[in-house]
Structure formats: structure tokens, C-alpha cells
Write an enzyme that holds these catalytic residues in place. Structure first.
Site, PDB file in Angstrom:
ATOM      1  N   LYS A 160       0.879  -1.184   0.000  1.00  0.00           N
ATOM      2  CA  LYS A 160       0.000   0.000   0.000  1.00  0.00           C
ATOM      3  C   LYS A 160       0.912   1.228   0.000  1.00  0.00           C
ATOM      4  O   LYS A 160       1.233   1.787   1.043  1.00  0.00           O
ATOM      5  CB  LYS A 160      -0.917  -0.040   1.224  1.00  0.00           C
ATOM      6  CG  LYS A 160      -2.048   0.971   1.161  1.00  0.00           C
ATOM      7  CD  LYS A 160      -3.063   0.711   2.267  1.00  0.00           C
ATOM      8  CE  LYS A 160      -4.015   1.882   2.465  1.00  0.00           C
ATOM      9  NZ  LYS A 160      -4.842   2.204   1.309  1.00  0.00           N
TER      10      LYS A 160
HETATM   11  N1  PMP Z   1      -7.847  -1.758  -2.573  1.00  0.00           N
HETATM   12  C1  PMP Z   1      -7.274  -0.536  -2.569  1.00  0.00           C
HETATM   13  C2  PMP Z   1      -6.595  -0.062  -3.786  1.00  0.00           C
HETATM   14  C3  PMP Z   1      -7.348   0.253  -1.409  1.00  0.00           C
HETATM   15  O1  PMP Z   1      -6.797   1.466  -1.393  1.00  0.00           O
HETATM   16  C4  PMP Z   1      -8.024  -0.226  -0.272  1.00  0.00           C
HETATM   17  C5  PMP Z   1      -8.103   0.623   0.962  1.00  0.00           C
HETATM   18  N2  PMP Z   1      -7.008   0.414   1.813  1.00  0.00           N
HETATM   19  C6  PMP Z   1      -8.587  -1.503  -0.333  1.00  0.00           C
HETATM   20  C7  PMP Z   1      -8.480  -2.243  -1.494  1.00  0.00           C
HETATM   21  C8  PMP Z   1      -9.272  -2.096   0.854  1.00  0.00           C
HETATM   22  O2  PMP Z   1      -8.336  -2.438   1.835  1.00  0.00           O
HETATM   23  P1  PMP Z   1      -8.698  -2.457   3.391  1.00  0.00           P
HETATM   24  O3  PMP Z   1      -9.912  -3.264   3.542  1.00  0.00           O
HETATM   25  O4  PMP Z   1      -7.508  -3.071   4.024  1.00  0.00           O
HETATM   26  O5  PMP Z   1      -8.892  -1.035   3.797  1.00  0.00           O
END
Ligand code: PMP
Length: 323
Positions: A160
Site C-alpha cells: 500500500k
Molecule cells: N484496494 C485498494 C486499492 C485500497 O486502497 C483499499 C483501501 N485500503 C482496499 C483495497 C481495501 O483495503 P482495506 O480493507 O484493508 O482497507
């Protein structure tokens, strides 16, 4: 979305007034996207504020740093404790936490030098439903983007990292310009991947389907939570590559993410999803998910981490890369 800025922010090891967390314009991250970050929700519960899978999020941040050889100047448990602290000093009962680690100032070379500092900040802000309160029930209208997602051998989607969000910006801004709430990206080979900031689920004949990690997704923590909740409710979950048109034939579809939580999809490319808003399976899973916070469903996985300023439950890991 307008934000109410809190009084304090955690920056490079200490709590400071919000306006004092300054960064030099020549910081590497600003020029080359070299940051790794998280979005974490703190929910108000009847036992006080609780971070949702806070430790898992911080571990993912360290994993992101590891992929990019980014030295982390703090241990996981120090950052977890700092998350607790910044919620507490701001007197928040619920919050969206944004920890970020980024390469600071140390030359203009694209390749980060070993002595380049990693700076770390944690903001805690008050934030409601990302796609709107109404969306939780009525759902949102989305489109498939003309932009593909990043490919596995270009930029790793499991990290991320700040730079990934240039792709997400194009997908989301295109969708909004066209009057949709969000855009869905296809992977480089045309299969369904994910939303600009959310994972994607489809319900068909009572089973749940979601694209696999190989389809250039971020392995979302909400996605993982939904998979575990759905299994506990005896739904079958199938992770598989899917063509775009599956979306048009779905009984139900929804997006998951820390910001978006569980948001039903009402239509895709102006084709109404059969449930035309929240369907029964989505509702069932939403109830189990939101029930964790009002106490109506049992937290059998230990996902709620009470904000208490006590030492964090570190899981034995420290630095992603030695400093
Ligand atoms: N995909 C992307 C590209 C994101 O930015 C996010 C948000 N973090 C998610 C999926 C969902 O991830 P999470 O459930 O860990 O927030």
C-alpha cells in the site's frame, strides 16, 4: 470531503500540534511516490473506542515498507502504541487513522540512498462513511474504468504505497467526472480487479465471488474480514479471476474497504444489479460486520483492539528492514 482537523498529530516520534507536522518540499516521497501508509478505523463501542484490526494494519504497513527496502525507524509495537496515543490525546471516540512512513530529504536520486531518513506520521481524524451514509443501504452507481489497474510486474499491488494511488486517482476521478460514485479497474489481462480504493465482491446463486490476489488487488483487511464472516455464516466464498460481464449478471455486488466498509453496488455501467441496492446476502454480512461495533455480533476473531494507551499486543516482529 471536508475534514475537521484535530488538535494533535504524531510526527517522528512525538505528539505535536497539528500544524507543526511539517515536511520539506524536497522530500523524496513527494517527488517519487515513496511512501507506505494505512487507513485504520477506530469505532466507538460501549467499552470505549476500539481499533479495528489495528495490529494487522500496522503489520501490512511494515510489509509494504519491506517490499520497498524502506527502513522503519520504529518497531511495530511502538507505532501501535502511537496510534493509541494519538486517538487518546485528541479525545476521539471514533476516528480514521492514517499512519504514513515516507522517504524524507536526502538527494534527488530516484534510488533511495541508505542514509535517506524515513519519516513517520500518524493522523487521527473524524470521518464518516466514505461513500455516504445513504450508500450503506441504497448502494452506489459504479462504472468500469477505461484505466487498467497496475500490473503485477510493474508496481506491486500488495504494497500500500503512495505511488499506487496515481492509478487509483485516474480511476476514481474518471468515474466521478462521468457521474459515478466509484470506478472499478480491470487487471492488465482484462479480468475484474478492484475499485480505486476498495475490493470487490459479487453474489451469485447464494455464493460469494471475489478476484484473487493475482488480479492486481490490494489484499484488503476488510476483504479478509468479510471472507471470514461469510464463512462463519456458512456462505461459500470463491476467489477467482472473472470477466467483466459477471458484474452485469450478479445477483448482488458490493465494495469493501476500511473507508468504504461494506457498500452495496446499485448499478454497473448503468446496468442495474439484480438486487438494485442492498441485497439479502450483503445485508446479512453487513449486519454481522457492523454488529461487531454495537456488540450485537460476537468478536470471535479478536479484531477489536481497545484504545487504552497500554503496551500494544505486538506479535513479535519489529523492523521490516534494519536501520
Ligand atoms: N484496494 C485498494 C486499492 C485500497 O486502497 C483499499 C483501501 N485500503 C482496499 C483495497 C481495501 O483495503 P482495506 O480493507 O484493508 O482497507
Amino acid at each position: 470531503m471536508a475534514m475537521n482537523y484535530p488538535q494533535y498529530i504524531w510526527h517522528n516520534g512525538s505528539v505535536r500540534p497539528w500544524q507543526d507536522a511539517q515536511v520539506h518540499v524536497m522530500s523524496h516521497a513527494l517527488h517519487y511516490g515513496s511512501s507506505v501508509f494505512e487507513g485504520i478505523r477506530v469505532y466507538e463501542t460501549d467499552k470505549g473506542p476500539a481499533g479495528f484490526r489495528l495490529t494487522d494494519h500496522i503489520q501490512r504497513m511494515f510489509d509494504s515498507a519491506r517490499i520497498y527496502y524502506m527502513p522503519m525507524p520504529y518497531a511495530e509495537d511502538e507505532l501501535i502504541r502511537a496510534c493509541h496515543e494519538i486517538v487518546t490525546v485528541n479525545g476521539l471516540q471514533s476516528a480514521y487513522l492514517r499512519p504514513i512512513a515516507f522517504r524524507g530529504i536526502g538527494g534527488l536520486g530516484v534510488a533511495a540512498s541508505p542514509d535517506m531518513p524515513t519519516e513517520v506520521s500518524i493522523a487521527a481524524i473524524e470521518w464518516g462513511a466514505y461513500l455516504g451514509e445513504e450508500a450503506r443501504e441504497k448502494g452506489v452507481d459504479v462504472c468500469v474504468s477505461s484505466w487498467n489497474r497496475i500490473a503485477p510486474n510493474t508496481i506491486p499491488s500488495s504494497a500500500k504505497a503512495g505511488g499506487n494511488y496515481l492509478s487509483s486517482q485516474l480511476i476514481s476521478m474518471e468515474a466521478k467526472r462521468r457521474g459515478f460514485a466509484e470506478g472499478i479497474g480491470l487487471s492488465i489481462d482484462g479480468t475484474l480487479s478492484e475499485g480505486a480504493g476498495e475490493n470487490l465482491f459479487i453474489v451469485k446463486d447464494g455464493k460469494l465471488y471475489t478476484p484473487p490476489q493475482a488480479a492486481s488487488i490490494l489484499a484488503g483487511i476488510t476483504r479478509d474480514s468479510v471472507i471470514k464472516i461469510a464463512r462463519s455464516l456458512d456462505y461459500e466464498i470463491i476467489e477467482m479471476e472473472m470477466p467483466r460481464e459477471i458484474l452485469y449478471l450478479a445477483d448482488e455486488a458490493f465494495l469493501t474497504g476500511t473507508a468504504a466498509e461494506i457498500t452495496p453496488i446499485r448499478s454497473v455501467d448503468e446496468i442495474e444489479v439484480r438486487s438494485a441496492g442492498r441485497g439479502p446476502v450483503t445485508r446479512h454480512i453487513q449486519e454481522a460486520f457492523f454488529g461487531l461495533f454495537d456488540g450485537s455480533s460476537k468478536d470471535r476473531w479478536g479484531w477489536l483492539e481497545p484504545i487504552d494507551n497500554k503496551p500494544a499486543k505486538a506479535k513479535g516482529r519489529t523492523h521490516a528492514v534494519a536501520v
